[in-house]
Design an enzyme around this catalytic site. Structure first.
Site, PDB file in Angstrom:
ATOM      1  N   HIS A 197      27.641  52.280  71.872  1.00  0.00           N
ATOM      2  CA  HIS A 197      28.972  52.497  72.107  1.00  0.00           C
ATOM      3  C   HIS A 197      29.526  51.484  71.077  1.00  0.00           C
ATOM      4  O   HIS A 197      31.010  51.912  70.733  1.00  0.00           O
ATOM      5  CB  HIS A 197      29.342  51.974  73.501  1.00  0.00           C
ATOM      6  CG  HIS A 197      28.301  51.526  74.014  1.00  0.00           C
ATOM      7  ND1 HIS A 197      27.489  51.307  75.266  1.00  0.00           N
ATOM      8  CD2 HIS A 197      28.482  50.236  74.437  1.00  0.00           C
ATOM      9  CE1 HIS A 197      27.145  49.983  75.838  1.00  0.00           C
ATOM     10  NE2 HIS A 197      27.866  49.324  75.655  1.00  0.00           N
TER      11      HIS A 197
ATOM     12  N   GLU B  78      20.033  70.135  66.411  1.00  0.00           N
ATOM     13  CA  GLU B  78      19.650  69.302  66.753  1.00  0.00           C
ATOM     14  C   GLU B  78      18.137  68.775  67.006  1.00  0.00           C
ATOM     15  O   GLU B  78      18.505  67.447  67.269  1.00  0.00           O
ATOM     16  CB  GLU B  78      20.232  68.002  68.499  1.00  0.00           C
ATOM     17  CG  GLU B  78      21.671  68.995  68.387  1.00  0.00           C
ATOM     18  CD  GLU B  78      22.460  68.733  69.234  1.00  0.00           C
ATOM     19  OE1 GLU B  78      23.130  68.157  69.762  1.00  0.00           O
ATOM     20  OE2 GLU B  78      22.753  69.541  70.561  1.00  0.00           O
TER      21      GLU B  78
ATOM     22  N   ARG C 182      18.096  57.692  71.795  1.00  0.00           N
ATOM     23  CA  ARG C 182      19.259  57.503  71.083  1.00  0.00           C
ATOM     24  C   ARG C 182      20.199  55.833  71.758  1.00  0.00           C
ATOM     25  O   ARG C 182      20.440  55.601  70.707  1.00  0.00           O
ATOM     26  CB  ARG C 182      19.534  58.676  70.690  1.00  0.00           C
ATOM     27  CG  ARG C 182      20.672  58.880  72.614  1.00  0.00           C
ATOM     28  CD  ARG C 182      21.578  60.461  71.736  1.00  0.00           C
ATOM     29  NE  ARG C 182      22.599  60.048  72.175  1.00  0.00           N
ATOM     30  CZ  ARG C 182      23.360  61.021  71.966  1.00  0.00           C
ATOM     31  NH1 ARG C 182      22.974  62.025  71.345  1.00  0.00           N
ATOM     32  NH2 ARG C 182      24.572  60.587  71.157  1.00  0.00           N
TER      33      ARG C 182
ATOM     34  N   CYS D 192      27.681  67.028  62.634  1.00  0.00           N
ATOM     35  CA  CYS D 192      29.162  66.207  63.531  1.00  0.00           C
ATOM     36  C   CYS D 192      28.613  65.343  63.659  1.00  0.00           C
ATOM     37  O   CYS D 192      28.976  64.737  65.111  1.00  0.00           O
ATOM     38  CB  CYS D 192      29.332  67.719  64.793  1.00  0.00           C
ATOM     39  SG  CYS D 192      28.533  67.966  65.181  1.00  0.00           S
TER      40      CYS D 192
END
Ligand code: PEP
Ligand code: MG
Length: 551
Positions: A181, A408, A442, A479
């Site tokens: 984040h 992905e 991730r 994206c």
């Protein structure tokens, strides 16, 4: 020094550390009377709450909401009564507050789930109240009244939410990865950021540092000459960004679609004013998260219609619900999974709950018909050509004209040509593609170098998808977070990518970089990055090729 550049841009400023909380002890001096000390505790909590409310007023969206929730938690009467009990037991005042918050944190942790996630915020509130009571600097982001680079071990979502209204002009952390984040928020605020820098102990607080969020390079205590050079580079870069407008193009005019990522109707309203060619990724999860029942068909039609109207005349790529794994939903019970990232998630949820997917496609088809919008719809987490075909059949049956899939999963990249037999386009989600290529969670900051989209293996997979798109004459977008790295943008184009979708503040730098690079050079850069043996070697090789073009 080096770290992982996760939000591009150059900055030079003195650095300050994120304020560390002060530990309290039962041995500290005890205050006057319980009544007087309790009044001090109430005042301290009101100060903390008021401070958070003031900061919430300076920012908007999610950041403001996070701060307001924290502000209301600081006014919880339960905290005051727990502190009072501790004071009556003879504890020193700050320690009584610290122990009261610790007790609350333990209770929330035991409850698990959403409530347990609030523990970090609650702990932060306790630390703030203690700082007020002891008269020491507030933990968290310093407020020196001049621009500075913030240095921290890592930042919690609540910390990052404070960045908006602060004097922070750059971020440097010891931990964290490219999809943390910290990275995502820094990018949305246009702040250069470097994470995963192991050598922070070498810094002396208050001294200047140069951060290059594109290359991950940090210069400690730069000379006056170096600082002047950096100031000049920043001015030049700003002029390049401000001077570039309109649709994305390479220097010799090859079109590259520049699009925005959005996640809510509010995002759409903000992003609609940006100089973009439309939306490249509308994450629709927000419609479903935090709900006990699925949103109705009518509610969805109205939400999609309002987003499509904001972007009238421009393309909008909507991704169908990507739940499961890190985004569980109470009304989609997928049972207990040992390893949810490899379980029922993304498009796979549609096989367990076909009605949920059918309703969403129905709503999207209806919104497109009502607005006449240029709607493209894609599925997340597609693994095989069979899945792509199944999704395309469902979507086309609801009148959706442009149907695609996200790439992905490595299997989808390897067989992109087969997928494209059934689809009109694909869009590469580099966040998940990196996680599945190198088999790294991730969110695992300590393994961040393996999540780097400059990993040659990830670039090889993107190259395969680009080639499949070229052969099929189908658009290939990116994206994931990688699309907003201006240094990587020409590499992606050289690999066959035809559009890049990112948060709006990143558009200018990417557009300017493409405008300075011929398509032939993009291809040379792609070959150099793939030939490199490591992400860092790839960055250096591409930077060397770029320096000629930018001069
Ligand atoms: C991705 O995986 O790169 C992506 C864009 O999807 P998300 O980050 O929402 O998983
Ligand atoms: Mg994804």
């Amino acid at each position: 020094m080096h770290g992982l550049g996760v939000s591009p841009g150059l900055v030079c400023a003195p650095w300050l550390a994120f304020g560390t909380p002060v530990a309290t002890s039962a041995e500290d001096p005890v205050g006057e009377s319980v009544t007087a000390e309790l009044a001090r505790v109430r005042d301290a909590l009101a100060t903390v709450s008021g401070d958070l409310e003031a900061r919430a007023a300076q920012v908007d969206g999610v950041a403001s909401e996070i701060l307001l929730v924290s502000a209301s938690m600081a006014r919880d009467p339960g905290i005051v009564s727990a502190a009072e009990e501790n004071l009556r037991a003879g504890m020193p005042t700050a320690h009584a507050v610290s122990v009261a918050f610790a007790g609350y944190c333990a209770k929330l942790e035991a409850l698990g789930g959403y409530l347990a996630e609030r523990v970090a915020d609650l702990r932060d509130l306790g630390n703030r109240a203690v700082a007020v009571l002891l008269g020491v600097p507030m933990p968290g982001i310093p407020d020196p009244g001049h621009p500075f680079v913030l240095v921290a071990r890592d930042l919690s979502p609540a910390d990052t939410a404070m960045l908006g209204g602060s004097d922070v002009v750059g971020l440097l952390t010891a931990e964290g990865g490219p999809t943390s984040h910290t990275a995502i928020l820094a990018k949305s605020l246009g702040l250069p950021a470097i994470v995963n820098c192991a050598e922070l102990d070498r810094l002396v607080e208050g001294r200047p540092v140069v951060l290059d969020g594109t290359t991950g390079e940090i210069v400690v205590d730069p000379s006056d000459l170096r600082q002047a050079e950096v100031a000049e580079q920043i001015t030049e870069a700003r002029a390049r960004v401000e001077g570039s407008r309109g649709p994305g193009r390479t220097r010799d005019g090859a079109p590259v679609g520049l699009l925005v990522n959005i996640g809510t109707v509010d995002d759409a309203a903000r992003a609609a004013t940006a100089d973009s060619e439309g939306v490249g990724l509308f994450r629709t999860e927000f419609l479903y998260l935090g709900r006990q029942i699925a949103p109705t068909l009518d509610e969805q039609i109205s939400t999609y219609t309002s987003v499509l109207e904001q972007f009238a005349g421009r393309k909008v790529v909507v991704r169908t619900l990507d739940s499961g794994s890190d985004k569980p939903l109470p009304f989609l019970d997928l049972g207990a999974e040992e390893n949810p990232a490899l379980g029922v998630r993304g498009l796979r949820v549609g096989t367990v709950y076909p009605d949920v997917l059918a309703t969403q496609l129905e709503a999207l088809g209806a919104a497109a018909a009502a607005t006449g919008a240029d709607l493209w719809v894609m599925a997340p987490m597609v693994a095989t050509a069979e899945e792509a075909e199944g999704f395309a059949v469902l979507a086309r049956a609801r009148g959706i004209a442009k149907v695609g899939a996200m790439i992905e999963i490595p299997s989808a990249a390897l067989r992109a040509r087969d997928l494209l037999e059934h689809l009109d386009f694909v869009s590469i989600g580099t966040n998940d593609l990196s996680q599945y290529t190198c088999a790294v969670d991730r969110m695992a900051g300590s393994l961040a170098p393996l999540l780097d989209p400059w990993q040659p293996a990830v670039l090889d997979l993107i190259g395969l998808v680009g080639a499949a798109g070229t052969e099929a004459g189908a658009p290939v977008g990116v994206c994931g977070e990688a699309a907003s790295d201006p240094a990587l943008a020409p590499v992606l184009v050289g690999l066959g990518v035809t559009s890049l979708s990112m948060v709006a503040p990143s558009l200018g730098a990417v557009r300017a970089r493409l405008a300075a690079t011929d398509l032939g050079l993009c291809r040379e850069m792609a070959a150099a990055a793939r030939a490199a043996r490591s992400p860092q070697a790839g960055r250096s090789a591409v930077a060397a090729l770029a320096s000629g073009a930018l001069r």
